[in-house]
Motif scaffolding. Structure first.
Motif, short mmCIF file in Angstrom:
data_model
loop_
_atom_site.label_atom_id
_atom_site.label_comp_id
_atom_site.label_asym_id
_atom_site.label_seq_id
_atom_site.Cartn_x
_atom_site.Cartn_y
_atom_site.Cartn_z
N GLU A 80 59.81 35.00 58.40
CA GLU A 80 59.01 36.04 59.08
C GLU A 80 57.45 34.74 59.12
O GLU A 80 56.58 35.13 59.66
CB GLU A 80 58.72 36.55 57.74
CG GLU A 80 57.00 37.25 58.80
CD GLU A 80 57.35 39.17 57.66
OE1 GLU A 80 55.86 39.64 57.90
OE2 GLU A 80 58.68 39.43 56.63
N ARG A 117 55.46 49.40 63.20
CA ARG A 117 56.72 48.75 63.28
C ARG A 117 58.07 48.92 64.37
O ARG A 117 58.83 47.95 64.76
CB ARG A 117 57.70 49.10 61.79
CG ARG A 117 59.05 48.80 61.55
CD ARG A 117 59.40 49.35 60.05
NE ARG A 117 59.21 47.94 59.07
CZ ARG A 117 58.67 48.66 57.50
NH1 ARG A 117 59.10 49.10 57.55
NH2 ARG A 117 58.07 47.06 57.20
N SER A 120 56.64 46.50 67.38
CA SER A 120 57.37 45.19 66.71
C SER A 120 58.57 45.21 66.78
O SER A 120 59.03 44.25 68.09
CB SER A 120 56.12 44.59 65.62
OG SER A 120 57.61 44.83 64.72
N ASP A 121 59.70 46.12 66.61
CA ASP A 121 61.07 45.62 67.21
C ASP A 121 61.49 45.45 68.23
O ASP A 121 63.17 45.25 69.02
CB ASP A 121 61.92 46.53 65.55
CG ASP A 121 61.95 46.21 64.46
OD1 ASP A 121 61.50 45.34 64.46
OD2 ASP A 121 62.18 47.70 63.89
#
Length: 123
Positions: A80, A117, A120-121
């Motif tokens: 990450e 989230r 961004s996925d």
């Protein structure tokens, strides 16, 4: 040339100051120095003494250890970490975003986080 630790500590001072919405002038007044000295600390041009760092930590309401967090320790970095810019916390826009995020009521903030989230996925 500035020592890497002095530069890191300066960035962390600037990061925390931005996060709490404090000006260099206000921080300087809190610790009894001129704002130009805060500028020099934040760029790493001047080294912060232990007692001054203690006063700055008190004014910014953090432990002194906060200023040393994130220094390279030789530990392997996570996957990450490769997706996050190295100096994200030194980026004023990123800090403004974080400050704005925490100004949102908690239930709405949680929904915004989940939306981010998901986005961004998909990206």
């Amino acid at each position: 040339m500035a020592h890497a630790v002095d530069v890191h500590v300066g960035k962390r001072i600037r990061q925390r100051r931005w996060l709490v919405g404090m000006t260099q002038q206000k921080l300087a007044e809190c610790v009894g120095i001129k704002f130009q000295q805060i500028q020099k600390y934040e760029t790493g041009a001047n080294r912060v003494s232990a007692s001054r760092l203690w006063d700055i930590a008190d004014a910014l309401e953090v432990d002194v250890a906060f200023f040393f967090e994130g220094l390279k320790s030789g530990a392997p970095e996570s996957r990450e970490a490769d997706t996050v810019p190295v100096d994200m916390m030194g980026d004023k826009e990123a800090m403004d975003l974080v400050r704005s995020y925490y100004a949102i009521p908690e239930n709405q903030r949680r929904r915004l986080f989940e939306l981010a989230r998901v986005l961004s996925d998909v990206a």
